[in-house]
Design an enzyme around this catalytic site. Structure first.
Site, short mmCIF file in Angstrom:
data_model
loop_
_atom_site.label_atom_id
_atom_site.label_comp_id
_atom_site.label_asym_id
_atom_site.label_seq_id
_atom_site.Cartn_x
_atom_site.Cartn_y
_atom_site.Cartn_z
N GLU A 154 0.84 -1.19 0.00
CA GLU A 154 0.00 0.00 0.00
C GLU A 154 0.88 1.25 0.00
O GLU A 154 1.62 1.47 0.96
CB GLU A 154 -0.87 -0.01 1.26
CG GLU A 154 -1.76 1.20 1.44
CD GLU A 154 -2.60 1.12 2.69
OE1 GLU A 154 -2.10 0.62 3.72
OE2 GLU A 154 -3.76 1.56 2.65
N GLU A 160 3.45 9.17 7.29
CA GLU A 160 3.47 7.87 7.99
C GLU A 160 4.65 6.99 7.60
O GLU A 160 5.01 6.08 8.33
CB GLU A 160 2.17 7.11 7.74
CG GLU A 160 0.95 7.77 8.34
CD GLU A 160 -0.31 6.94 8.15
OE1 GLU A 160 -0.34 5.77 8.54
OE2 GLU A 160 -1.28 7.48 7.58
N ASP A 187 -5.37 3.37 -1.43
CA ASP A 187 -6.18 3.88 -0.33
C ASP A 187 -6.48 5.34 -0.63
O ASP A 187 -5.56 6.16 -0.78
CB ASP A 187 -5.37 3.72 0.97
CG ASP A 187 -6.09 4.21 2.22
OD1 ASP A 187 -6.84 5.20 2.13
OD2 ASP A 187 -5.88 3.62 3.29
N HIS A 190 -4.74 8.15 1.46
CA HIS A 190 -3.34 8.44 1.11
C HIS A 190 -3.25 9.08 -0.27
O HIS A 190 -2.45 9.98 -0.50
CB HIS A 190 -2.50 7.15 1.15
CG HIS A 190 -2.51 6.49 2.48
ND1 HIS A 190 -2.10 7.11 3.63
CD2 HIS A 190 -2.91 5.24 2.86
CE1 HIS A 190 -2.23 6.27 4.67
NE2 HIS A 190 -2.73 5.13 4.22
N HIS A 213 -8.78 0.52 -0.45
CA HIS A 213 -9.30 1.10 0.79
C HIS A 213 -10.00 2.42 0.53
O HIS A 213 -9.49 3.25 -0.23
CB HIS A 213 -8.14 1.40 1.77
CG HIS A 213 -7.67 0.22 2.54
ND1 HIS A 213 -6.49 0.22 3.26
CD2 HIS A 213 -8.23 -1.01 2.74
CE1 HIS A 213 -6.34 -0.95 3.86
NE2 HIS A 213 -7.38 -1.72 3.54
N ARG A 219 -10.31 11.25 6.66
CA ARG A 219 -10.26 9.85 7.14
C ARG A 219 -11.54 9.44 7.88
O ARG A 219 -11.56 8.42 8.56
CB ARG A 219 -9.01 9.55 7.96
CG ARG A 219 -8.55 8.14 7.65
CD ARG A 219 -7.19 7.74 8.11
NE ARG A 219 -6.77 6.59 7.30
CZ ARG A 219 -5.64 5.94 7.41
NH1 ARG A 219 -4.76 6.29 8.31
NH2 ARG A 219 -5.36 4.94 6.61
N GLU A 248 -11.82 1.70 5.45
CA GLU A 248 -10.83 1.81 6.53
C GLU A 248 -10.86 3.26 7.00
O GLU A 248 -10.14 4.10 6.47
CB GLU A 248 -9.44 1.42 6.02
CG GLU A 248 -8.40 1.44 7.14
CD GLU A 248 -6.99 1.37 6.61
OE1 GLU A 248 -6.22 0.53 7.09
OE2 GLU A 248 -6.65 2.16 5.71
C1 LER Z 1 -3.27 0.93 6.48
O1 LER Z 1 -4.07 0.35 5.51
C2 LER Z 1 -3.13 2.38 6.24
O2 LER Z 1 -3.80 2.94 5.43
C3 LER Z 1 -2.11 3.14 6.99
O3 LER Z 1 -2.50 4.48 7.12
C4 LER Z 1 -1.72 2.59 8.32
O4 LER Z 1 -1.31 3.62 9.16
MN MN Z 2 -5.17 1.83 4.11
#
Ligand code: LER
Ligand code: MN
Length: 277
Positions: A154, A160, A187, A190, A213, A219, A248
């Site tokens: 991912e 992060e 995701d 992100h 995701h 978020r 998520e």
């Molecule tokens: C995990 O799927 C994710 O998106 C990350 O932000 C974990 O911190």
């Molecule tokens: Mn994620």
């Protein structure tokens, strides 16, 4: 056409805050099925700590699939990573991922490499960290191919991790690892931070998207921020993606409300964009 939807459920209490559900596993699975989800994505720190048969029985009894297994708790709780300067920690991280593969095979799930890849540690060059990362992923890929399981890295935003923040870097890594078993998990949270265009990046990633995701820009659950989920789902459908769209998001204002509002919103967006098909 129609997407299948899932939401992340942790099998253990975790300090990772975007896992909506923790606690009583069976009650949560029942609740999630009741809300109209088709699956649960499981966050598992160590497969030795879970009862695979019980998971299958509970999930199956509620008619849910398990699209993916998240492994990030091994980083959050134990600091295992593919890019630690200590070779023993790198080795344990690879072994941990390999230990998820048989369970993933049984469940038909993709194994997720998120935070477990690690960060570039002080005194380690970016090149060295990337080379450890490719080596670890190749080792996992060999075992994944042998078992016929898929796993996915991912891209995670710059706040992060310092390794693989965007889709372009993710695809470069996929090429370097060079295995049909290895792809990407995208995701939207992100992507909103890192991609110039979320939709263009989805289209570029194409059939390398093994899992997906969703969370909104803040978020929270989809619909609680300013992302254009109509355009995002359209682009994802155009790639031919057959997997799940997996929530998520933060458990806010609480896990149940977030999960309910999220699926309600995604289904309404989906209905509006595919209305002519
Ligand atoms: C995990 O799927 C994710 O998106 C990350 O932000 C974990 O911190
Ligand atoms: Mn994620």
């Amino acid at each position: 056409m129609g997407f299948r939807y899932s939401v992340v459920l942790s099998t253990q209490v975790s300090s990772f805050d975007a896992v909506a559900f923790t606690g009583d596993f069976e009650a949560n699975v029942a609740d999630i099925a009741q809300m109209g989800y088709d699956g649960v994505e499981l966050a598992i720190r160590d497969p030795r700590l879970v009862n695979a048969d019980a998971i299958q029985r509970v999930v199956g009894a509620h008619g849910l699939g398990v699209p993916a297994i998240g492994t990030g708790q091994a980083w959050v709780e134990e600091r295992l990573s593919f890019t630690d300067p200590d070779p023993d920690i790198r080795h344990r991280a690879v072994e941990r991922v390999k230990s998820h593969l048989p369970l993933a095979k049984e469940l038909g799930a993709v194994v997720i490499i998120g935070l477990l890849r690690g960060i570039v540690r002080p005194g380690v060059s970016q090149e060295q960290a990337e080379s450890w990362l490719v080596g670890a992923l190749r080792e996992c890929a060999e075992e994944a191919s042998r078992l016929g399981v898929r796993f996915a890295l991912e891209p995670i935003n710059r706040y992060e991790t310092t390794l693989v923040n965007n889709v372009a870097q993710g695809l470069e890594l996929v090429d370097k690892v060079g295995s049909e078993s290895f792809g990407l998990l995208l995701d939207t949270f992100h992507m909103n931070i890192e991609e110039p265009s979320i939709e263009d990046s989805i289209r570029t990633a194409g059939d390398r998207i093994f899992h997906f995701h969703v969370a909104d820009s803040n978020r929270w659950y989809p619909g609680a921020g300013h992302l254009d989920f109509g355009a995002i789902l359209r682009a994802l459908a155009d790639t031919g993606y057959q997997g799940y769209v997996s929530g998520e998001f933060l458990p806010l204002p609480d896990a149940r409300t977030a999960a309910m509002k999220g699926i309600e919103y995604l289904k309404s967006v989906e209905a509006s964009i595919f209305v002519t098909e």
